[in-house]
Design a protein around this motif. Structure first.
Motif, PDB file in Angstrom:
ATOM      1  N   SER A 136       0.412  -5.086   4.616  1.00 41.89           N
ATOM      2  CA  SER A 136       1.687  -4.392   4.587  1.00 41.89           C
ATOM      3  C   SER A 136       2.166  -4.182   3.159  1.00 41.89           C
ATOM      4  O   SER A 136       1.676  -4.801   2.215  1.00 41.89           O
ATOM      5  CB  SER A 136       2.750  -5.178   5.359  1.00 41.89           C
ATOM      6  N   ARG A 137       3.135  -3.296   3.035  1.00 37.77           N
ATOM      7  CA  ARG A 137       3.895  -3.110   1.803  1.00 37.77           C
ATOM      8  C   ARG A 137       5.319  -3.580   2.099  1.00 37.77           C
ATOM      9  O   ARG A 137       5.951  -3.095   3.040  1.00 37.77           O
ATOM     10  CB  ARG A 137       3.882  -1.642   1.390  1.00 37.77           C
ATOM     11  N   TYR A 138       5.803  -4.520   1.317  1.00 42.52           N
ATOM     12  CA  TYR A 138       7.091  -5.150   1.579  1.00 42.52           C
ATOM     13  C   TYR A 138       8.111  -4.757   0.517  1.00 42.52           C
ATOM     14  O   TYR A 138       7.817  -4.783  -0.676  1.00 42.52           O
ATOM     15  CB  TYR A 138       6.955  -6.675   1.580  1.00 42.52           C
ATOM     16  N   LYS A 139       9.312  -4.430   0.959  1.00 45.75           N
ATOM     17  CA  LYS A 139      10.410  -4.116   0.061  1.00 45.75           C
ATOM     18  C   LYS A 139      11.565  -5.075   0.333  1.00 45.75           C
ATOM     19  O   LYS A 139      12.061  -5.159   1.459  1.00 45.75           O
ATOM     20  CB  LYS A 139      10.876  -2.670   0.259  1.00 45.75           C
ATOM     21  N   GLY A 183      -5.535  -7.400  -1.146  1.00 42.05           N
ATOM     22  CA  GLY A 183      -4.974  -6.094  -0.827  1.00 42.05           C
ATOM     23  C   GLY A 183      -4.383  -5.330  -1.984  1.00 42.05           C
ATOM     24  O   GLY A 183      -4.196  -4.119  -1.886  1.00 42.05           O
ATOM     25  N   VAL A 184      -4.033  -6.001  -3.077  1.00 40.29           N
ATOM     26  CA  VAL A 184      -3.328  -5.350  -4.182  1.00 40.29           C
ATOM     27  C   VAL A 184      -4.211  -4.279  -4.825  1.00 40.29           C
ATOM     28  O   VAL A 184      -5.395  -4.504  -5.076  1.00 40.29           O
ATOM     29  CB  VAL A 184      -2.921  -6.382  -5.250  1.00 40.29           C
ATOM     30  N   LEU A 185      -3.605  -3.127  -5.129  1.00 38.09           N
ATOM     31  CA  LEU A 185      -4.349  -2.025  -5.736  1.00 38.09           C
ATOM     32  C   LEU A 185      -4.338  -2.111  -7.256  1.00 38.09           C
ATOM     33  O   LEU A 185      -3.392  -2.594  -7.862  1.00 38.09           O
ATOM     34  CB  LEU A 185      -3.750  -0.680  -5.322  1.00 38.09           C
ATOM     35  N   ILE A 186      -5.402  -1.593  -7.856  1.00 35.55           N
ATOM     36  CA  ILE A 186      -5.473  -1.350  -9.293  1.00 35.55           C
ATOM     37  C   ILE A 186      -5.604   0.153  -9.483  1.00 35.55           C
ATOM     38  O   ILE A 186      -6.564   0.766  -9.007  1.00 35.55           O
ATOM     39  CB  ILE A 186      -6.673  -2.071  -9.940  1.00 35.55           C
ATOM     40  N   TRP A 187      -4.627   0.762 -10.173  1.00 37.28           N
ATOM     41  CA  TRP A 187      -4.642   2.202 -10.394  1.00 37.28           C
ATOM     42  C   TRP A 187      -5.501   2.544 -11.616  1.00 37.28           C
ATOM     43  O   TRP A 187      -5.705   1.696 -12.487  1.00 37.28           O
ATOM     44  CB  TRP A 187      -3.224   2.713 -10.617  1.00 37.28           C
ATOM     45  N   PRO A 256       4.930  -9.251  -2.760  1.00 38.83           N
ATOM     46  CA  PRO A 256       4.268  -9.947  -1.662  1.00 38.83           C
ATOM     47  C   PRO A 256       5.268 -10.851  -0.950  1.00 38.83           C
ATOM     48  O   PRO A 256       6.240 -11.318  -1.559  1.00 38.83           O
ATOM     49  CB  PRO A 256       3.179 -10.765  -2.358  1.00 38.83           C
ATOM     50  N   PRO A 257       5.066 -11.130   0.329  1.00 39.65           N
ATOM     51  CA  PRO A 257       6.010 -11.980   1.059  1.00 39.65           C
ATOM     52  C   PRO A 257       6.078 -13.396   0.508  1.00 39.65           C
ATOM     53  O   PRO A 257       7.082 -14.089   0.687  1.00 39.65           O
ATOM     54  CB  PRO A 257       5.475 -11.959   2.496  1.00 39.65           C
ATOM     55  N   GLY A 258       5.023 -13.827  -0.192  1.00 43.45           N
ATOM     56  CA  GLY A 258       5.013 -15.165  -0.760  1.00 43.45           C
ATOM     57  C   GLY A 258       5.281 -15.204  -2.246  1.00 43.45           C
ATOM     58  O   GLY A 258       4.927 -16.176  -2.919  1.00 43.45           O
ATOM     59  N   ASP A 259       5.921 -14.164  -2.800  1.00 45.76           N
ATOM     60  CA  ASP A 259       6.191 -14.147  -4.237  1.00 45.76           C
ATOM     61  C   ASP A 259       7.088 -15.324  -4.634  1.00 45.76           C
ATOM     62  O   ASP A 259       8.014 -15.683  -3.893  1.00 45.76           O
ATOM     63  CB  ASP A 259       6.868 -12.827  -4.614  1.00 45.76           C
ATOM     64  N   GLY A 379      -6.700 -16.630   3.475  1.00 41.75           N
ATOM     65  CA  GLY A 379      -6.120 -16.530   2.139  1.00 41.75           C
ATOM     66  C   GLY A 379      -4.678 -16.093   2.246  1.00 41.75           C
ATOM     67  O   GLY A 379      -4.084 -16.093   3.330  1.00 41.75           O
ATOM     68  N   SER A 380      -4.104 -15.708   1.122  1.00 38.99           N
ATOM     69  CA  SER A 380      -2.724 -15.239   1.129  1.00 38.99           C
ATOM     70  C   SER A 380      -2.613 -13.932   1.893  1.00 38.99           C
ATOM     71  O   SER A 380      -3.586 -13.189   2.032  1.00 38.99           O
ATOM     72  CB  SER A 380      -2.238 -15.052  -0.305  1.00 38.99           C
ATOM     73  N   ALA A 381      -1.423 -13.650   2.408  1.00 44.18           N
ATOM     74  CA  ALA A 381      -1.198 -12.417   3.161  1.00 44.18           C
ATOM     75  C   ALA A 381      -1.571 -11.211   2.313  1.00 44.18           C
ATOM     76  O   ALA A 381      -1.207 -11.124   1.138  1.00 44.18           O
ATOM     77  CB  ALA A 381       0.264 -12.329   3.590  1.00 44.18           C
ATOM     78  N   SER A 382      -2.299 -10.263   2.889  1.00 45.04           N
ATOM     79  CA  SER A 382      -2.708  -9.082   2.141  1.00 45.04           C
ATOM     80  C   SER A 382      -1.542  -8.091   2.077  1.00 45.04           C
ATOM     81  O   SER A 382      -0.827  -7.881   3.048  1.00 45.04           O
ATOM     82  CB  SER A 382      -3.936  -8.431   2.782  1.00 45.04           C
ATOM     83  N   TYR A 383      -1.363  -7.485   0.916  1.00 45.03           N
ATOM     84  CA  TYR A 383      -0.219  -6.609   0.694  1.00 45.03           C
ATOM     85  C   TYR A 383      -0.560  -5.562  -0.353  1.00 45.03           C
ATOM     86  O   TYR A 383      -1.515  -5.706  -1.120  1.00 45.03           O
ATOM     87  CB  TYR A 383       0.996  -7.423   0.219  1.00 45.03           C
ATOM     88  N   MET A 384       0.208  -4.485  -0.361  1.00 42.94           N
ATOM     89  CA  MET A 384       0.164  -3.488  -1.426  1.00 42.94           C
ATOM     90  C   MET A 384       1.563  -3.382  -2.035  1.00 42.94           C
ATOM     91  O   MET A 384       2.567  -3.626  -1.349  1.00 42.94           O
ATOM     92  CB  MET A 384      -0.271  -2.123  -0.897  1.00 42.94           C
ATOM     93  N   LEU A 385       1.609  -2.984  -3.288  1.00 40.65           N
ATOM     94  CA  LEU A 385       2.870  -2.689  -3.956  1.00 40.65           C
ATOM     95  C   LEU A 385       3.141  -1.200  -4.006  1.00 40.65           C
ATOM     96  O   LEU A 385       4.263  -0.775  -4.283  1.00 40.65           O
ATOM     97  CB  LEU A 385       2.849  -3.242  -5.384  1.00 40.65           C
ATOM     98  N   ASP A 386       2.117  -0.397  -3.748  1.00 43.06           N
ATOM     99  CA  ASP A 386       2.179   1.044  -4.004  1.00 43.06           C
ATOM    100  C   ASP A 386       1.997   1.846  -2.733  1.00 43.06           C
ATOM    101  O   ASP A 386       1.259   1.448  -1.826  1.00 43.06           O
ATOM    102  CB  ASP A 386       1.077   1.451  -4.990  1.00 43.06           C
ATOM    103  N   TYR A 387       2.652   2.998  -2.695  1.00 45.20           N
ATOM    104  CA  TYR A 387       2.418   3.980  -1.649  1.00 45.20           C
ATOM    105  C   TYR A 387       1.650   5.150  -2.271  1.00 45.20           C
ATOM    106  O   TYR A 387       1.922   5.539  -3.405  1.00 45.20           O
ATOM    107  CB  TYR A 387       3.733   4.478  -1.052  1.00 45.20           C
TER     108      TYR A 387
END
Length: 388
Positions: A136-139, A183-187, A256-259, A379-387
């Motif tokens: 997921s992407r969390y805001k 899950g985190v992206l590298i642009w 991330p939800p665990g930040d 592992g830790s919950a998978s997440y993205m920061l970007d749309y």
């Protein structure tokens, strides 16, 4: 569908048609966005990452994919980020979208991407093609005055610009590797350079962290990314964002939800947190397993059978081995195996437990190795920061 439907490479001559279909799919593009859209479209098509469907000479559908990196258990893996999927209204519900996406997946395989990810407008078509929820992407929203009080005044930070783009990548890589992020992206580097050159963005850099944020409204800021390798750097960066609390009263942040911020701030985030789910698919199963990190203490030896009608190279009998944080998927003789389709395989890869997969009918066969597989892929919950 008609016999005249065929996959094509999008060329610059097609772009006006793509814009027309996009307008029919998503509405009129803001006048100032057309040039930016065109610039990116040319980049995609020049690299062979823009695929379409034509009916005779008429273009009726198109999709592109980004060249991203994605972290899985602390290891960076190439991922095709699918975006801009559009189909002319009169061709919807006739299999054109599936034909298009099969072409996109095949092009991803040809270009050497082990993984593909996307944000679904609808899950139905993508599940039929083997995609499943990967994370997921969390805001979250915070009061800026609460952030301002976090301290960190002994940490040296400075304003960042385009020349710091490589440094941003290095810091993010070091932190995501140490955290074994998922899950985190590298642009691409040139994209980060453009973000840092954009006068609407504000960025600060420390030795082991950075933040990029911008205005989201009259009294609101939005943090696109804040990453820190230590508590004090996190405090310093968050306090900097919150320093204008007399004007910007609310700070929205993609996290991330665990930040650690959730444990550092005195008051909790706004209860109306937003979650946007994204989907994952394995395009090259052996390469995806070999590239992924795994729990260092996990040990797995299990036979699996994969049935993947849309990427037949993944189908067959395999032996999965995990040890010392490294995995291998090697061809094997037929056996009494665990069985996965592409959806179950994608969900397992993203850390979904075997109990959930079996409950959804996405994993079958002997359960002897379920606990070991759960430990390996956990592992830790998978997440993205970007749309995208």
């Amino acid at each position: 569908m008609t016999d005249a439907l065929r996959l094509v490479d999008i060329t610059e001559d097609h772009l006006e048609d793509v814009l027309r279909i996009r307008r029919q799919s998503f509405g009129t593009m803001a006048s100032g966005d057309r040039d930016e859209w065109w610039k990116y479209a040319v980049k995609f098509l020049e690299d062979g990452r823009y695929v379409g469907v034509a009916d005779g000479d008429a273009l009726v559908a198109a999709a592109r994919f980004w060249n991203f990196g994605q972290w899985w258990s602390g290891r960076r893996i190439p991922v095709a980020g699918v975006a801009g999927v559009v189909v002319s209204p009169e061709y919807r519900g006739r299999g054109v979208g599936s034909l298009l996406m099969r072409g996109v997946m095949r092009r991803g395989v040809e270009k050497g991407f082990p993984l593909s990810a996307l944000y679904p407008a609808t899950t139905v078509i993508y599940r039929h093609l083997g995609y499943e929820f990967g994370g997921s992407r969390y805001k979250y929203s915070f009061q800026s005055a609460d952030l301002r009080r976090l301290g960190g005044k002994d940490v040296s930070i400075r304003r960042a610009g385009p020349d710091d783009a490589q440094r941003f990548l290095e810091v993010a890589s070091r932190v995501n590797e140490s955290r074994r992020s998922n899950g985190v992206l590298i642009w691409p580097l040139d994209e980060i350079e453009e973000w840092l050159a954009d006068e609407d963005n504000t960025a600060f850099l420390a030795d082991d962290g950075f933040v990029l944020y911008n205005w989201a409204g009259d009294e609101e800021l939005s943090v696109d990314e804040l990453i820190a390798g230590s508590e004090q750097t996190a405090r310093a960066l968050w306090a900097t964002v919150g320093s204008g609390s007399s004007i910007a009263r609310t700070v929205h942040a993609y996290l991330p939800p665990g930040d650690p911020i959730h444990l550092m701030i005195e008051t909790e985030a706004d209860k109306k947190a937003e979650e946007q789910r994204w989907m994952l698919r394995l395009l090259d199963a052996p390469a995806a397993i070999a590239a992924r990190g795994f729990a260092p203490s996990a040990v797995v030896e299990v036979d699996v059978r994969i049935d993947d009608p849309d990427v037949p190279e993944n189908s067959g009998d395999w032996h999965l081995t995990v040890a010392d944080g490294v995995g291998e998927l090697a061809p094997a003789e037929a056996a009494d195996s665990m069985r996965f389709g592409p959806r179950g395989l994608a969900a397992l890869y993203a850390g979904t437990s075997l109990n959930v997969l079996r409950g959804a009918g996405l994993a079958k066969g002997p359960a002897t190795n379920d606990a070991a597989l759960d430990a390996a892929f956990a592992g830790s919950a998978s997440y993205m920061l970007d749309y995208f």
